[in-house]
Design an enzyme around this catalytic site. Structure first.
Site, short mmCIF file in Angstrom:
data_model
loop_
_atom_site.label_atom_id
_atom_site.label_comp_id
_atom_site.label_asym_id
_atom_site.label_seq_id
_atom_site.Cartn_x
_atom_site.Cartn_y
_atom_site.Cartn_z
N GLU A 140 0.84 -1.21 0.00
CA GLU A 140 0.00 0.00 0.00
C GLU A 140 0.88 1.26 0.00
O GLU A 140 0.55 2.27 0.61
CB GLU A 140 -0.93 -0.04 1.22
CG GLU A 140 -2.17 0.87 1.15
CD GLU A 140 -3.11 0.54 0.01
OE1 GLU A 140 -3.40 -0.65 -0.22
OE2 GLU A 140 -3.52 1.50 -0.66
C1 FAD Z 1 2.60 -9.68 0.40
C2 FAD Z 1 2.38 -8.58 -0.59
C3 FAD Z 1 1.09 -8.23 -0.93
C4 FAD Z 1 0.86 -7.24 -1.89
N1 FAD Z 1 -0.42 -6.97 -2.29
C5 FAD Z 1 -0.61 -6.17 -3.39
C6 FAD Z 1 -1.88 -6.06 -4.00
O1 FAD Z 1 -2.87 -6.65 -3.53
N2 FAD Z 1 -2.01 -5.31 -5.11
C7 FAD Z 1 -0.94 -4.66 -5.66
O2 FAD Z 1 -1.13 -4.03 -6.69
N3 FAD Z 1 0.27 -4.73 -5.10
C8 FAD Z 1 0.47 -5.48 -3.98
N4 FAD Z 1 1.73 -5.59 -3.43
C9 FAD Z 1 2.82 -4.83 -4.02
C10 FAD Z 1 3.35 -3.72 -3.12
O3 FAD Z 1 2.39 -2.69 -3.03
C11 FAD Z 1 4.67 -3.24 -3.70
O4 FAD Z 1 5.59 -4.29 -3.47
C12 FAD Z 1 5.15 -1.96 -3.10
O5 FAD Z 1 4.33 -0.90 -3.48
C13 FAD Z 1 6.60 -1.64 -3.49
O6 FAD Z 1 6.88 -1.82 -4.85
P1 FAD Z 1 8.14 -2.67 -5.30
O7 FAD Z 1 8.07 -3.96 -4.60
O8 FAD Z 1 8.20 -2.68 -6.75
O9 FAD Z 1 9.36 -1.89 -4.69
P2 FAD Z 1 10.14 -0.67 -5.38
O10 FAD Z 1 9.18 0.32 -5.88
O11 FAD Z 1 11.10 -1.22 -6.33
O12 FAD Z 1 10.90 -0.05 -4.15
C14 FAD Z 1 12.14 -0.55 -3.63
C15 FAD Z 1 12.67 0.41 -2.59
O13 FAD Z 1 12.91 1.70 -3.17
C16 FAD Z 1 12.25 2.73 -2.46
N5 FAD Z 1 11.84 3.79 -3.37
C17 FAD Z 1 11.19 3.66 -4.56
N6 FAD Z 1 10.97 4.87 -5.09
C18 FAD Z 1 11.43 5.78 -4.22
C19 FAD Z 1 11.46 7.22 -4.20
N7 FAD Z 1 10.92 7.94 -5.17
N8 FAD Z 1 12.04 7.83 -3.15
C20 FAD Z 1 12.57 7.10 -2.13
N9 FAD Z 1 12.57 5.77 -2.11
C21 FAD Z 1 11.99 5.10 -3.13
C22 FAD Z 1 11.09 2.01 -1.79
O14 FAD Z 1 10.66 2.70 -0.62
C23 FAD Z 1 11.67 0.66 -1.45
O15 FAD Z 1 12.39 0.73 -0.25
C24 FAD Z 1 1.96 -6.55 -2.45
C25 FAD Z 1 3.24 -6.87 -2.07
C26 FAD Z 1 3.46 -7.90 -1.16
C27 FAD Z 1 4.89 -8.25 -0.82
#
Ligand code: FAD
Lengths: 249, 590
Positions: free
Chosen positions: B437
């Protein structure tokens, strides 16, 4: 057309540990959670199941106690009872007097069945249902673990020492319920909301013209004594000796 | 297995004594006219009993068994189906929904508190109704009347569940990178093709249908966030008469093996020319998602809080029972609760939990005003406050929630590491709340770069003004003078940094990004301090009528001011150090 009257009592919540008042006159009930007596919840549930099965037409819950006893009525209404009667008093009402008041309620409400909990978990008297049946001169079955409503009669299986006993009572009758009769439901959210709108009629206890002066005198209430430390014995003979001294052998 | 007892007393205290919810909010909103203190109490008590009696008993077993994936089908662990059936039959899924779609129309505030209980009892379970609510809200706010009539009643009742398909392999925090495509069909619907990952409740056996909301790009949509649209894709098609038809072309690739929430299936969902219907305007999909974001993020905050509460209940009971060591000055072995360091663990947990719950109730009441208050000015102010505090709730309550779960594990020593006590599961389960989220990093960015500038900085100034008023009141009351004075200093420091981030030396993207997480934590601590002061003032005002619960508030508030609030000074120093040391090491050197 079966109408069921279900008396309910507000008691210290069964999850809580009872604490004695500092003056040792009773249990401290200030600032603690009070709930419907668990056995009464079972009797309301049984009545509601009969109504849902089309075998009962109306369920009236009645409580004798302070204004707060409304909470017990609301719990019964949330399970599915139709309306409530609160007989208000801040006095202690002993089981026989409760039964006398309930007998009057029966006169006006004219139920076919009265379901009571086998006892209330506060003082565990286990008297009200029996006294009520005697006062009304109605058949009674206590400790019900199954109940089948038939035409003009109710068949009840009772839990008794060493087994089960099945009785058939002609209506009207008094039944007190035991733990295994059913497992009360969790009230649904719509029923909780509806229960707030169901009518509760309030009456003063004085209107019943019954002398509720207690016949028992509470001398003192105290916590169970804490267990004393045991002693170690060296031989079996010493053990037998000690048991004899303690008068258990 | 340790029992859970819903903290209904504390919830009622907040509603009735701290925020006077019936008089100040519910009675002012026509839709909530029937919401009396008495009704609120019954709903919370029964919800608490349900969570403790039905959801809690399958928490540890659900973790151990986990969700299953076999032959393309997902099944949930033992007991989940029955529990979900009692949940929906009990009407809990429709609590805050509009009666127009057969909801119960109760306030958000109640939904939020019930959500805390569900999260304490069983976080994995809570995600099934949680995602459904999110999807249903987006549909209610943006979909056509036809889609609403077709899908909402069964989602509100919980007969069907919802899922949110945002994330893709290369689009997580940055949704402008979404690649899933949507092709118009002749009949006005669309063909959706692409792969979504990490989809919570993406598929399961609890309900007969899953309604997916999916972000995808239309042909020739502009690049970036302004080219993303939102679509509704049912797992099974719904016929005109409401009956279920053939399955859509949506399949589950696999479910993830993960750290926590094992009973909750996190699915890879493949959309293969799946038929979908547009929700809202073309290319405005992200906006549609954002309208439900505040509520959804508040609910994730409650997940962090709920786990913290559950962990505290086990830890405090254990600490009273466990005999180990002698307390300073004692001659006999005593309970570990006599050791100052163990007390620090428990008090730190309480210092967060009870302030966190107060913050949640405060924001939830604002959310209720934002939704339905008859006075437009009140709605507007509430809406700004909710926007400002949403990232604080989401990140603040889940960061502290996780830390609290770790403390609650520590209190049990080795037993905290053993599965059957449940404490290690809380740690694993809580961890996800900081990530999904919108990661807590992203929440901090949101606070600093989007929320501080709201209304030219007036919104945050208004909020600090509220804190200042309570401090002024507290400084006139001897019993809370020390708390008020410490909070005054912390607030002054926070205001200074805020100005620098808004218009001073830190007001540029680099410095803001570098400062954000520390800033959000300091903001959260000052907000908690404000709520502790409010609660402490109530205790003093009640005088001789103060209950043991009231008196405890004063003591924990003092602990908070003395031992938790001063963390802000470390955070201020950290922010003042700026980005220099963060950027000095070249990326290639990591
Ligand atoms: C168990 C689980 C359930 C989930 N359920 C859903 C769901 O129902 N529907 C759905 O759509 N998604 C879902 N997600 C996805 C989840 O919302 C994303 O994993 C999350 O938003 C982060 O995206 P990412 O994993 O691509 O990380 P990334 O976006 O790659 O981020 C990696 C790191 O970089 C940091 N970062 C990225 N951009 C910036 C910035 N501009 N400034 C500073 N720091 C930054 C982040 O804070 C993080 O620490 C789920 C994930 C999990 C693990």
């Amino acid at each position: 057309m079966t109408k069921i009257l279900v008396p309910v009592k507000l008691v210290l919540d069964y999850n809580l540990k009872a604490r004695v008042k500092s003056d040792k006159t009773g249990i401290d009930l200030t600032n603690v959670k009070l709930s419907i007596n668990p056995f009464d919840e079972i009797s309301v549930e049984e009545a509601v199941r009969l109504k849902e099965a089309g075998k009962a037409t109306e369920i009236v819950v009645v409580s004798i106690g302070p204004a707060k006893a409304q909470d017990a009525l609301r719990s019964g209404l949330a399970i599915g009872a139709d309306r409530g009667i609160l007989i208000e008093t801040t006095e202690v009402v002993e089981p026989l007097n409760v039964a006398k008041i309930l007998a009057k309620v029966v006169e006006t409400e004219k139920p076919d069945l009265v379901f009571l909990g086998k006892q209330a978990i506060d003082d565990d008297s286990n008297q009200t249902g029996q006294s009520l049946a005697a006062l009304l001169d109605w058949p009674q079955a206590t400790f019900a673990s199954t109940l089948v409503l038939e035409d003009g009669a109710v068949q009840v299986t009772r839990e008794v020492d060493g087994g089960h006993q099945t009785l058939k009572l002609a209506l009207p009758a008094v039944v007190t319920v035991d733990l295994r009769l059913n497992e009360p439901r969790y009230p649904t959210l719509p029923n909780i909301m509806k229960s707030k709108k169901k009518p509760i009629a309030t009456q003063k206890i004085a209107e019943f013209g019954i002398d509720i002066t207690p016949r028992l005198k509470v001398i003192e209430v105290h916590e169970p004594p804490t267990r004393k430390a045991g002693i170690k014995v060296k031989t079996a003979a010493e053990l037998v000796d000690n048991l004899k001294k303690a008068g258990v052998l | 297995m340790p029992d859970y007892k819903a903290p209904v007393d504390d919830m009622l205290y907040l509603l009735n004594e701290v925020f006077n919810a019936e008089e100040n909010v519910f009675s002012k909103i026509p839709q909530y006219n029937e919401v009396s203190n008495d009704l609120v109490q019954s709903v919370l008590e029964e919800a608490g009993r349900f969570c403790a009696g039905v959801l809690r008993p399958i928490n540890i077993s659900g973790d151990q068994e986990g969700a299953h994936f076999k032959d393309g089908k997902v099944t949930t662990p033992k007991g989940f189906k029955e529990a979900y059936a009692s949940y929906t039959e009990g009407g809990w899924s429709s609590l805050a929904f509009s009666p127009e779609y057969e909801g119960q129309g109760l306030p958000r505030t109640l939904q939020v508190l019930v959500k805390e209980m569900i999260s304490s009892a069983n976080l994995s379970f809570g995600l099934f109704p949680g995602l459904t609510e999110g999807a249903a809200e987006a549909i209610e706010a943006h979909a056509s009347e036809e889609l609403k009539q077709k899908y909402l009643p069964n989602m509100v009742s919980g007969k069907w569940t919802g899922a949110m398909g945002l994330t893709e392999g290369s689009a997580g925090s940055d949704l402008s990178l979404v690649k899933t495509r949507a092709k118009p069909r002749d009949d006005g619907s669309y063909s959706i093709s692409g792969s979504k990952i990490f989809i919570s409740s993406g598929d399961h056996d609890l309900a007969e249908n899953v309604i997916h909301l999916v972000l995808a790009r239309l042909p020739e949509a502009p690049a970036g966030t302004k080219g993303i649209s939102l679509f509704l894709c049912p797992k099974i098609f719904v016929n005109e008469d409401g009956s279920l038809g053939a399955p859509n072309t949506i399949s589950v690739g696999t479910i993830e093996h993960k750290m926590g929430i094992h009973a909750q299936p996190t699915c890879v969902m493949n959309f293969d020319e799946a038929q979908g219907w547009l929700v809202g305007e073309p290319n405005r999909g992200l906006n549609a998602m954002f309208t439900m974001m505040n509520a959804a993020r508040l609910l994730v905050g409650m997940q962090g809080l709920g786990i913290a509460e559950a962990s505290y209940q086990t830890a405090s009971a254990y600490a009273k029972d466990r005999l180990q060591g002698r307390a300073p000055g004692a001659r006999e072995t005593g309970s570990i609760i006599e050791h100052p360091d163990v007390r620090k663990q428990l008090l730190t947990m309480l210092g967060f939990i009870e302030a966190g719950r107060a913050l949640a109730v405060y924001v939830a009441l604002e959310l209720d005003k934002e939704g339905f208050h008859p006075d437009a000015a009140v709605r507007a102010r509430a809406s700004s406050l909710v926007a400002l505090l949403t990232p604080v709730i989401k990140a603040g309550l889940t960061d502290f929630g996780f830390e609290t779960a770790v403390l609650g594990q520590q209190t049990l020593g080795g037993h905290g590491y053993i599965h059957e006590w449940g404490q290690e599961q809380f740690v694993r389960d809580a961890r996800i709340t900081q990530i999904y989220e919108g990661t807590n990093g992203i929440q901090s960015q949101d606070l600093v770069t989007r929320k501080l500038p709201l209304d030219g900085g007036k919104v945050v100034a208004d909020f600090f003004g509220q804190i200042g008023n309570v401090i002024a009141e507290g400084k006139g009351v001897a019993e809370v003078l020390s708390l008020a004075t410490q909070l005054e200093a912390a607030l002054a420091g926070l205001q200074k940094i805020t100005l620098r981030l808004q218009s001073g030396d830190l007001a540029n993207p680099l410095e803001q990004n570098a400062a954000a997480t520390a800033y959000l934590r300091a903001f959260t601590l000052v907000t908690f301090g404000w709520l502790w002061l409010r609660m402490a003032l109530i205790t003093v005002k009640k005088g001789a009528a103060a209950t043991p619960h009231d008196k405890r508030k004063l003591l924990v508030g003092e602990f908070f001011a003395a031992r938790m609030l001063p963390q802000v000074y470390g955070l201020f120093h950290e922010i003042e150090a700026g980005s220099t040391t963060l950027m000095a090491l070249a990326s290639a050197e990591f």
